[in-house]
Design an enzyme around this catalytic site. Structure first.
Site, short mmCIF file in Angstrom:
data_model
loop_
_atom_site.label_atom_id
_atom_site.label_comp_id
_atom_site.label_asym_id
_atom_site.label_seq_id
_atom_site.Cartn_x
_atom_site.Cartn_y
_atom_site.Cartn_z
N GLU A 138 9.33 -2.61 12.79
CA GLU A 138 9.24 -3.61 12.76
C GLU A 138 7.05 -4.15 13.79
OE1 GLU A 138 11.07 -6.68 11.82
OE2 GLU A 138 12.80 -5.21 11.11
N CYS A 141 12.17 0.15 2.26
CA CYS A 141 11.03 0.84 2.16
C CYS A 141 9.67 0.37 1.51
CB CYS A 141 11.50 1.43 1.05
SG CYS A 141 13.44 1.78 0.33
C1 FAD Z 1 13.62 5.23 13.34
C2 FAD Z 1 12.79 4.65 11.84
C3 FAD Z 1 13.36 3.16 11.60
C4 FAD Z 1 12.14 2.94 10.09
N1 FAD Z 1 13.26 1.74 9.72
C5 FAD Z 1 11.81 1.61 8.66
C6 FAD Z 1 12.22 0.89 7.77
O1 FAD Z 1 13.21 0.37 7.23
N2 FAD Z 1 11.52 0.50 6.43
C7 FAD Z 1 10.35 1.00 6.39
O2 FAD Z 1 9.80 0.46 5.60
N3 FAD Z 1 9.87 1.45 7.23
C8 FAD Z 1 10.38 2.07 8.71
N4 FAD Z 1 10.38 2.75 10.11
C9 FAD Z 1 8.87 3.17 9.76
C10 FAD Z 1 7.86 1.71 11.03
O3 FAD Z 1 8.13 0.73 11.07
C11 FAD Z 1 6.58 2.56 10.75
O4 FAD Z 1 6.67 3.61 11.80
C12 FAD Z 1 5.79 1.81 12.36
O5 FAD Z 1 5.73 0.83 11.64
C13 FAD Z 1 4.25 2.47 12.59
O6 FAD Z 1 3.46 3.14 11.08
P1 FAD Z 1 3.41 4.98 11.58
O7 FAD Z 1 4.04 5.73 11.75
O8 FAD Z 1 3.12 5.42 10.49
O9 FAD Z 1 2.65 4.62 12.55
P2 FAD Z 1 0.43 4.56 12.45
O10 FAD Z 1 0.60 3.11 12.01
O11 FAD Z 1 0.49 6.22 12.19
O12 FAD Z 1 0.75 4.51 14.05
C14 FAD Z 1 0.26 5.36 15.15
C15 FAD Z 1 0.18 4.64 16.21
O13 FAD Z 1 -1.36 3.59 15.62
C16 FAD Z 1 -1.30 2.83 16.17
N5 FAD Z 1 -2.20 1.44 15.59
C17 FAD Z 1 -1.99 1.88 14.09
N6 FAD Z 1 -3.34 0.62 13.50
C18 FAD Z 1 -3.48 -0.24 14.98
C19 FAD Z 1 -4.52 -1.05 15.29
N7 FAD Z 1 -4.50 -1.43 14.47
N8 FAD Z 1 -5.33 -1.41 16.43
C20 FAD Z 1 -4.18 -0.45 17.46
N9 FAD Z 1 -3.70 0.65 17.78
C21 FAD Z 1 -2.49 0.60 16.39
C22 FAD Z 1 0.38 2.34 16.33
O14 FAD Z 1 0.62 1.38 17.35
C23 FAD Z 1 0.89 3.73 16.98
O15 FAD Z 1 0.45 3.64 18.30
C24 FAD Z 1 10.90 3.09 10.59
C25 FAD Z 1 10.09 4.32 11.90
C26 FAD Z 1 11.30 4.42 11.94
C27 FAD Z 1 10.95 5.83 13.33
#
Ligand code: FAD
Ligand code: FAD
Lengths: 365, 428
Positions: B405, B147
């Site tokens: 990831e 998490c």
């Molecule tokens: C099905 C599923 C399973 C998951 N499993 C886990 C889990 O087991 N444990 C866990 O901790 N998390 C988990 N996650 C979370 C996942 O790792 C995050 O969704 C992911 O890291 C993206 O974060 P966010 O969704 O907040 O998107 P955001 O960070 O809000 O990103 C939105 C967009 O902005 C872009 N972006 C963000 N920062 C930058 C930057 N610096 N430069 C350019 N572009 C950028 C991103 O690429 C994306 O396109 C899971 C997610 C899903 C959907």
């Protein structure tokens, strides 16, 4: 086992070729491209690296065995310096390597020692034909057996060093199969264009159109003698060489534009600090890696006699040609207006980059 | 040392065995669980658990680490006099690719430690590893989860707001916060009778002022009071894999459940170790994407073959049909993406720093598995779009590869920093 480290010997070779590419080929490339002439001294120096010599057994004047992987590593490094230069230095392989791999005993004895023991001398091969749908497996140049001799008819394009070549290996269609024929320069019916080919890139490489009108050659001059040759294997070797050269040119463009982006400032930061540029570079690097691995695998398959080699060489060559176009285009883009100016090499690499889709046959490993 | 592309025997064996598992245990269940979201695939879980036990521990291949938990450190870099080079990660990558070819959602339901155990491996002490990881060899299938993500902290996971404070009297950590998108969060935390007790690894700050240096991971045992699974997400794909939101309100955790140092030091080692987990797991996630893409690609080729359409490899492009060009392009993408995965895990096995290759493999896999599956649906027309076949499901499943990831963008950042020699501050 999977393994991705070149052997120590290969590593030494890579370093030697890289040094030559960086210190000799690259500095001469722009002048050569503009003047259409690569100094013979530089070609001679590249020949001394002994790439071809190392791939031909001692019995025939060389000092090794052909390894497609080693050949691919060397071609990539050389093309990293300059594509036209790489194709010039390795041109004799177009003639010698097929003979070494598939020639009859007499063919090997007659040709290999004199090619590999001396200085660089022009030998070449003629594969490409001037048609939009040119297909190496469906050649329009025809070989027919008449009165105990082969008769060759047709026209070949993009034949390097044809004007001065001692002999050419001409690929022709024999009963629906592509086969190769050794043609001496004085053969009757062989005519070589006065004018050089004028292409979008690789202008330092002298390329000619070659016409064959009832060129008669003895049956012993068919590559491999009576039983002929396995053309698919040769084509795979050419495709891997093409892919390796594409990776080399792309890597040159990637490194040059990366270094430029770290120097060039706009809006108060280095342009490399802008994601629009940094992401392009990341994708370029990723694509280069992808195609290099595909090309290595095909070369390894060829060396280990796997059936997949033929198909995978095709995939590697096709993929690497697209990749080289994409990467060189972006390199020009990253340099902005300066990329378009001939003071920088990237525009030349972009013109070369398009060539890989049609230049299979100008290099072999 | 040389350049070679022979799959090591155990890898080839695993691919062979798991193909059958994928065909018998996964594919027949794919559609049902896609349409019955949040139903737990008990039969599958129990079958896989006993199969893995029968084959020697928590593993699908004899005496090798399982796909859901990395090999222990000493095995990862096993040195037996140079006779047998270590292949732990190569084996896991091959297993994950093969199982994802079956069904990537069901792959996530494979019992075992998952990312939670991976974090304990990476950041825990030997005692902690022993204490927390033995359970995965037990009689009941057991899960663990990771998490990090919060509503306000995804890609920028240094922005997490979950807090852990030490209760000096009881020597317990008190954790407050809300985590989202926890893969397997429900199976890891909720106490189901059919499952062994699992845990979740919760990332929290022990000192908000210290930024990244204050971030730590805590092992939170299943059923801990104050912790609740508050929601299971409804997703586009990988629906059989539960994605939980978990809230922690004054959750009390024993002192020794902290992974890493309990005090803030200047070196942000806690965070770095979390990131190290990703270096190791990114090519593995990339492998799952390759598996899904291969499933779709092979399905396409089978349908084409039924209609006597065979790809004429070797023809000049100008002579190829549009279908042939597309298939050839897909094959180039697929094969090269797999080689990038293999190179990245081979480097991990051989202790070569692989941050660049790991992220490149993830970038490439995210790209190609979305492109390939989307193209397959298009090329199959109504058959592709219909839920009678799995092509449309694979397209939905594939998309997650480019998100979790490290999104495609975040991995491009990692690649760019590596090739440019930039720090996070220089390129963000
Ligand atoms: C099905 C599923 C399973 C998951 N499993 C886990 C889990 O087991 N444990 C866990 O901790 N998390 C988990 N996650 C979370 C996942 O790792 C995050 O969704 C992911 O890291 C993206 O974060 P966010 O969704 O907040 O998107 P955001 O960070 O809000 O990103 C939105 C967009 O902005 C872009 N972006 C963000 N920062 C930058 C930057 N610096 N430069 C350019 N572009 C950028 C991103 O690429 C994306 O396109 C899971 C997610 C899903 C959907
Ligand atoms: C043939 C030719 C004719 C021209 N004619 C004229 C003319 O008549 N008059 C005239 O005044 N100029 C002219 N120009 C100049 C032209 O407009 C500039 O080359 C162009 O504006 C780009 O500037 P630059 O070359 O300095 O590239 P740079 O500004 O150095 O850009 C380099 C790279 O960085 C990118 N980049 C820059 N800033 C950012 C940013 N903030 N975010 C993301 N990426 C960024 C660019 O897109 C480019 O890829 C001409 C150029 C050429 C090649």
């Amino acid at each position: 086992m999977y393994s991705f480290d070149p052997t120590e010997e290969q590593q030494m070779l890579i370093e030697a070729v890289n040094k030559y590419a960086a210190n000799d080929l690259r500095p001469a490339a722009r002048n050569a491209e503009e003047s259409g002439e690569l100094p013979r001294k530089i070609i001679a120096k590249g020949w001394e690296l002994g790439l071809l010599q190392a791939s031909i057994p001692e019995t025939y004047g060389g000092f090794g065995e052909r390894s497609a992987v080693t050949g691919a590593l060397a071609v990539e490094e050389m093309a990293f310096g300059d594509l036209a230069g790489a194709l010039a230095v390795t041109a004799p392989s177009l003639f010698a390597t097929p003979i070494s791999l598939m020639g009859s005993e007499e063919q090997k004895r007659e040709y290999l020692p004199r090619i590999v023991e001396g200085e660089w001398s022009p030998y070449t091969a003629a594969l490409i034909e001037y048609a939009f749908d040119f297909d190496p497996n469906d050649l329009k140049t025809i070989a027919t057996l008449e009165d105990g001799r082969y008769s060759l008819n047709g026209e070949k394009a993009f034949v390097s060093f044809a004007k001065e070549a001692q002999a050419l290996l001409v690929y022709a269609n024999l009963d629906g199969q592509t086969q190769a024929f050794i043609v001496a320069k004085e053969a009757e019916g062989l005519s070589i264009s006065e004018e050089r080919e004028k292409l979008m890139g690789v202008n330092a490489l002298p390329l000619y159109r070659v016409k064959l009108t009832n060129v008669k050659i003895p049956v012993a001059n068919r590559l491999g003698g009576e039983s002929g040759c396995a053309f698919e294997q040769l084509l795979a070797s050419m495709r891997i060489a093409n892919a390796a050269a594409a990776v080399g040119v792309a890597n040159a463009a990637f490194e040059y534009s990366r270094d430029y982006a770290k120097e060039r400032e706009a809006f108060g930061v280095k342009i490399a600090q802008k994601q629009a540029i940094a992401f392009m570079l990341a994708e370029m690097r990723t694509e280069i890696e992808a195609m290099r691995l595909l090309m290595w695998e095909a070369a390894w398959e060829l060396d280990t006699g796997r059936e997949d080699a033929v198909k995978d060489a095709y995939l590697a060559s096709t993929g690497a040609a697209d990749m080289a176009m994409m990467v060189t285009d972006r390199a020009v883009q990253i340099l902005g207006g300066h990329g378009y100016i001939r003071d920088h090499p990237v525009e030349m690499w972009m013109r070369n980059g398009r060539g890989f889709a049609m230049l299979t046959g100008l290099a072999i490993i | 040392m040389s350049i070679e592309f022979d799959a090591p025997k155990p890898v080839a064996n695993a691919q062979f065995v798991l193909k059958t598992v994928a065909e018998e245990m996964m594919r027949p269940n794919s559609r049902y669980f896609d349409e019955h979201e949040h139903e737990i695939p008990w039969d599958y879980i129990e079958f896989m658990h006993s199969a893995m036990k029968a084959m020697g521990g928590n593993s699908l291949a004899p005496r090798e680490p399982s796909p859901s938990s990395p090999p222990p450190e000493d095995e990862r870099h096993r040195d037996d006099g140079g006779k047998r080079p270590p292949i732990g990660y190569q084996l896991i990558a091959a297993q994950m690719e093969a199982l994802s070819w079956g069904d990537v959602g069901l792959y996530h339901c494979l019992p075992g430690g998952g990312l939670g155990a991976a974090a304990v491996h990476a950041a825990g002490s030997p005692e902690q590893r022993e204490k927390f990881l033995a359970r995965f060899h037990g009689d009941k299938p057991t899960f663990a989860a990771m998490c990090i993500t919060e509503a306000g902290a995804g890609s920028d996971n240094s922005a997490i707001r979950t807090r852990a404070t030490l209760d000096e009297k009881t020597k317990e950590w008190v954790i407050n916060g809300e985590k989202i998108f926890v893969t397997g969060g429900d199976k890891s935390f909720t106490e189901y009778e059919k499952l062994g007790r699992g845990f979740i690894v919760v990332w929290a700050s022990i000192d908000p002022a210290a930024g990244r240096a204050g971030m730590r991971a805590f092992v939170v045992e299943g059923g801990t009071p104050g912790v609740r699974v508050v929601k299971l997400e409804h997703k586009m794909g990988i629906r059989v894999s539960d994605t939980a939101a978990i809230s922690l309100v004054d959750a009390r955790v024993p002192f020794e459940n902290i992974l890493g140092s309990p005090t803030v030091d200047q070196n942000p080692t806690g965070f770095k170790k979390a990131m190290a987990t990703f270096d190791a797991t990114r090519p593995l996630v990339a492998a799952t994407g390759v598996g899904v893409a291969r499933a779709a690609f092979e399905f396409l080729k089978e349908r084409l073959a039924e209609r006597e359409i065979h790809i004429r490899y070797g023809l000049p492009r100008q002579k190829l049909t549009s279908i042939e060009r597309d298939v050839i392009d897909m094959e180039i993408m697929l094969k090269s993406a797999w080689l990038m995965v293999i190179k990245a895990v081979w480097m991990a096995d051989n202790k070569k720093p692989n941050a660049l290759e790991a992220s490149m493999s993830k970038v490439r896999s995210g790209d190609i598995c979305t492109k390939i599956t989307q193209k397959v649906v298009e090329m199959l027309g109504p058959l592709g779009y219909s839920r009678e076949f799995l092509a449309e499901k694979w397209m939905r499943d594939a998309k997650i590869t480019d998100i979790y990831e490290g999104t495609g963008q975040i991995n491009r950042l990692v690649v760019a920093r590596q090739i440019l020699g930039y720090s996070g501050a220089e390129l963000r």
